[in-house]
Design a protein around this motif. Sequence first.
Motif, short mmCIF file in Angstrom:
data_model
loop_
_atom_site.label_atom_id
_atom_site.label_comp_id
_atom_site.label_asym_id
_atom_site.label_seq_id
_atom_site.Cartn_x
_atom_site.Cartn_y
_atom_site.Cartn_z
N GLU A 149 47.78 62.34 60.13
CA GLU A 149 48.19 61.62 58.93
C GLU A 149 48.68 62.58 57.85
N LEU A 150 48.00 63.71 57.69
CA LEU A 150 48.45 64.69 56.70
C LEU A 150 49.81 65.27 57.09
N ALA A 151 50.01 65.55 58.36
CA ALA A 151 51.28 66.10 58.83
C ALA A 151 52.40 65.09 58.64
N ALA A 152 52.13 63.83 58.91
CA ALA A 152 53.15 62.79 58.77
C ALA A 152 53.52 62.58 57.31
N ASP A 153 52.53 62.66 56.43
CA ASP A 153 52.78 62.44 55.01
C ASP A 153 53.47 63.64 54.38
N GLY A 154 53.09 64.84 54.82
CA GLY A 154 53.70 66.06 54.29
C GLY A 154 53.23 66.45 52.91
N ASP A 155 52.26 65.75 52.36
CA ASP A 155 51.77 66.04 51.03
C ASP A 155 50.25 65.93 51.05
N GLU A 156 49.63 66.08 49.91
CA GLU A 156 48.20 65.92 49.82
C GLU A 156 47.83 64.43 49.76
N LEU A 157 46.72 64.10 50.38
CA LEU A 157 46.20 62.74 50.36
C LEU A 157 44.74 62.79 49.92
N SER A 158 44.33 61.81 49.15
CA SER A 158 42.92 61.74 48.76
C SER A 158 42.11 61.21 49.93
N CYS A 159 40.84 61.52 49.94
CA CYS A 159 39.96 61.04 51.01
C CYS A 159 40.00 59.52 51.13
N SER A 160 40.12 58.84 50.00
CA SER A 160 40.11 57.37 50.02
C SER A 160 41.37 56.77 50.65
N GLN A 161 42.41 57.56 50.85
CA GLN A 161 43.64 57.05 51.46
C GLN A 161 43.55 56.96 52.98
N GLY B 85 41.10 65.45 39.13
CA GLY B 85 40.29 64.46 38.45
C GLY B 85 39.05 64.20 39.28
N THR B 86 38.82 62.95 39.62
CA THR B 86 37.67 62.62 40.46
C THR B 86 38.05 62.47 41.93
N ALA B 87 39.33 62.60 42.23
CA ALA B 87 39.79 62.44 43.62
C ALA B 87 39.77 63.79 44.34
N LYS B 88 39.21 63.78 45.54
CA LYS B 88 39.25 64.97 46.38
C LYS B 88 40.53 64.90 47.21
N MET B 89 41.42 65.85 46.96
CA MET B 89 42.72 65.86 47.63
C MET B 89 42.66 66.78 48.85
N ASN B 90 43.38 66.38 49.90
CA ASN B 90 43.40 67.11 51.16
C ASN B 90 44.83 67.47 51.51
N GLY B 91 45.04 68.73 51.84
CA GLY B 91 46.37 69.17 52.26
C GLY B 91 46.27 70.01 53.51
N LEU B 92 47.21 69.86 54.38
CA LEU B 92 47.27 70.62 55.62
C LEU B 92 47.70 72.05 55.31
N ARG B 93 47.02 73.02 55.87
CA ARG B 93 47.38 74.43 55.67
C ARG B 93 48.42 74.85 56.71
N ARG B 94 49.50 74.11 56.75
CA ARG B 94 50.53 74.30 57.77
C ARG B 94 51.11 75.71 57.77
N GLU B 95 51.43 76.22 56.60
CA GLU B 95 52.05 77.55 56.54
C GLU B 95 51.13 78.61 57.14
N ASP B 96 49.86 78.60 56.77
CA ASP B 96 48.91 79.56 57.33
C ASP B 96 48.77 79.39 58.83
N LEU B 97 48.63 78.15 59.29
CA LEU B 97 48.46 77.89 60.72
C LEU B 97 49.71 78.30 61.50
N ASP B 98 50.89 77.97 60.97
CA ASP B 98 52.13 78.33 61.67
C ASP B 98 52.35 79.83 61.72
N ASP B 99 51.97 80.53 60.66
CA ASP B 99 52.14 81.99 60.64
C ASP B 99 51.19 82.68 61.62
N LEU B 100 49.94 82.21 61.66
CA LEU B 100 48.93 82.85 62.50
C LEU B 100 48.99 82.41 63.96
N PHE B 101 49.31 81.14 64.18
CA PHE B 101 49.32 80.56 65.53
C PHE B 101 50.63 79.81 65.73
#
Length: 106
Positions: A29-41, A70-86
């Motif tokens: 879901e994070l990869a498909a969205d390409g942006d940060e998503l809150s846990c509630s999404q 704010g009060t939302a916990k945002m989640n983002g995929l660490r794609r750049e780090d993962l792609d560089d290392l693996f």
Amino acid sequence: MPHPTRDDLRLEAVLHALSDPMRLRIVRELAADGDELSCSQFELPVTKSTSTHHFRVLREAGVIRQNYRGTAKMNGLRREDLDDLFPGLLDALLAAAARQEARLGG
């Protein structure tokens, strides 16, 4: 919230984190969205405590980065780090998961 540094990311931890269907679903879901998503999404068919556990495993493995906005916990995929290392790993896993979903209808 502790996050491993880029240099501390380990293949075994990333593969372990992505071996669970719920965690793979979050990453897809994070990869498909390409942006940060809150846990509630995320609409996961698990309890809130189990959901929290899955996000923690992904964060501690270095697959995602979490921060508060704010009060939302945002989640983002660490794609750049993962792609560089693996190189190619994340794309291969996401493609394989999509093929499996199409094959199993799930």
